[in-house]
Design a protein around this motif. Structure first.
Motif, mmCIF file in Angstrom:
data_model
loop_
_atom_site.group_PDB
_atom_site.id
_atom_site.type_symbol
_atom_site.label_atom_id
_atom_site.label_comp_id
_atom_site.label_asym_id
_atom_site.label_seq_id
_atom_site.Cartn_x
_atom_site.Cartn_y
_atom_site.Cartn_z
ATOM 1 N N ASP A 106 -3.355 -54.731 -26.405
ATOM 2 C CA ASP A 106 -3.836 -54.274 -25.100
ATOM 3 C C ASP A 106 -4.870 -53.191 -25.348
ATOM 4 N N SER B 74 -1.149 -54.892 -19.883
ATOM 5 C CA SER B 74 0.324 -54.938 -19.871
ATOM 6 C C SER B 74 0.884 -55.924 -20.888
ATOM 7 N N GLN C 207 4.402 -55.315 -22.202
ATOM 8 C CA GLN C 207 5.506 -55.704 -21.320
ATOM 9 C C GLN C 207 5.657 -57.231 -21.277
ATOM 10 N N HIS C 208 4.541 -57.932 -21.234
ATOM 11 C CA HIS C 208 4.588 -59.394 -21.150
ATOM 12 C C HIS C 208 5.116 -60.005 -22.443
#
Length: 328
Positions: free
Chosen positions: A71, A51, A54-55
């Motif tokens: 990722d 993720s 998103q982070h």
């Protein structure tokens, strides 16, 4: 001079929400100070792992030039060599010669591996950046502060989070870019299980209040009966001495000290901790230290702001109840 890459770490809370790790913001602040000594070198953030896309957005407001993320299955769970390979590739892609990480459990494990791959000199656990580009770091369990210089072209730095104020958000938002890596990433083993330690209490490294128990607490059950209620009424994180951890009273990630986590909260309450030098190295920079120990000669009293010579099994429950009544 080249750019600076900072490892961006996040904290997953018990309710599933994700936030930027305070330690990473402190590392970012230290990197910004180092960048000034190099004529304003650009600072980039790298987020790696599951993720990561998103982070990465969580770091947009913190004065980095670009937020890079990667990722891949090889880095879905943390392992030093795959992560170090990604960091090294990112440094090549960005044109960076310096890698900065918080001296977190991940940073302490990852940084030496990055240094080996980059043939870089490393300054560990720095507590200050000087205007001439040198660093201050503790040695001998904090009894000595040394000013050091990294003379290699490639540099790796880990940052003691308690020594730097975290970077603050600004109005500008840095662009986010996915990092492309053509070279294969070594797997080096397999993670067969990954368990997240969930707790409603604050994270130990960044908590404003910490209540720690020592071997004198006596057992894991007494931790629950004596230490936990005081921590909960104070809204505190729970820590432990190495002796308590080695005795099985508390898990490893609660250990405060030279070989555990270094904390500097506004309030540190030491319950039944004698104050071995290794423990003091991890908490002596706390703003206010309260020590409760029945031994009046315990070394913990030498650094305590307030000391209470008393039986912890009588004093701590009484203190907990008094605080509860004051708070209503």
């Amino acid at each position: 001079m080249g750019a600076i890459v900072v490892l961006g770490e996040v904290v997953v809370r018990a309710d599933g929400s994700v936030t930027v790790a305070k330690s990473s913001l402190c590392a970012l602040a230290a990197a910004a100070e180092f960048a000034v000594t190099r004529g304003g070198a650009p600072v980039h953030v790298l987020v790696v792992g599951a993720s990561a896309n998103q982070h990465a957005a969580l770091f947009q407001g913190y004065s980095a030039q670009t937020i890079h993320w990667f990722d891949d299955g090889a880095v879905s769970t943390y392992r030093a060599l795959p992560y170090a390979t990604v960091v090294s590739a990112a440094m090549d892609f960005i044109g960076a010669d310096t890698f900065v990480s918080a001296a977190s459990s991940t940073g302490k494990d990852l940084a030496p591996c990055v240094a080996a791959l980059r043939d870089a000199g490393q300054a560990s656990d720095i507590v200050a950046v000087h205007t001439d580009g040198t660093f201050r770091r503790p040695m001998y369990a904090g009894d000595l502060l040394a000013d050091v210089e990294i003379v290699t072209e490639q540099k790796v730095i880990t940052v003691r989070a308690s020594a730097f104020a975290p970077a603050v958000e600004v109005t500008d938002s840095a662009p986010i870019e996915r990092l492309s890596i053509a070279a294969p990433i070594p797997s080096l083993g397999e993670v067969v299980n990954h368990e997240l330690s969930a707790s409603a209490r604050p994270e130990l490294s960044s908590a404003a209040v910490v209540v720690s128990g020592g071997r004198a607490v006596g057992s894991a059950e007494q931790f629950e009966k004596v230490v936990f209620p005081l921590a909960d009424v104070l809204g505190a994180a729970v820590g432990a001495s190495r002796a308590a951890v080695d005795s099985g009273y508390a898990p490893n990630d609660w250990q405060v000290g030279q070989t555990g986590k270094v904390v500097a909260p506004n309030l540190y309450v030491a319950v039944g901790i004698s104050g071995a030098i290794q423990h003091l190295a991890g908490m002596k920079d706390s703003k206010t230290i309260v020590a409760i120990n029945k031994d009046p000669e315990a070394p913990i009293f030498e650094v305590a702001t307030y000391g209470l010579v008393a039986d912890l099994f009588e004093a701590v429950p009484a203190l907990t109840e008094a605080i509860r009544q004051v708070k209503g």
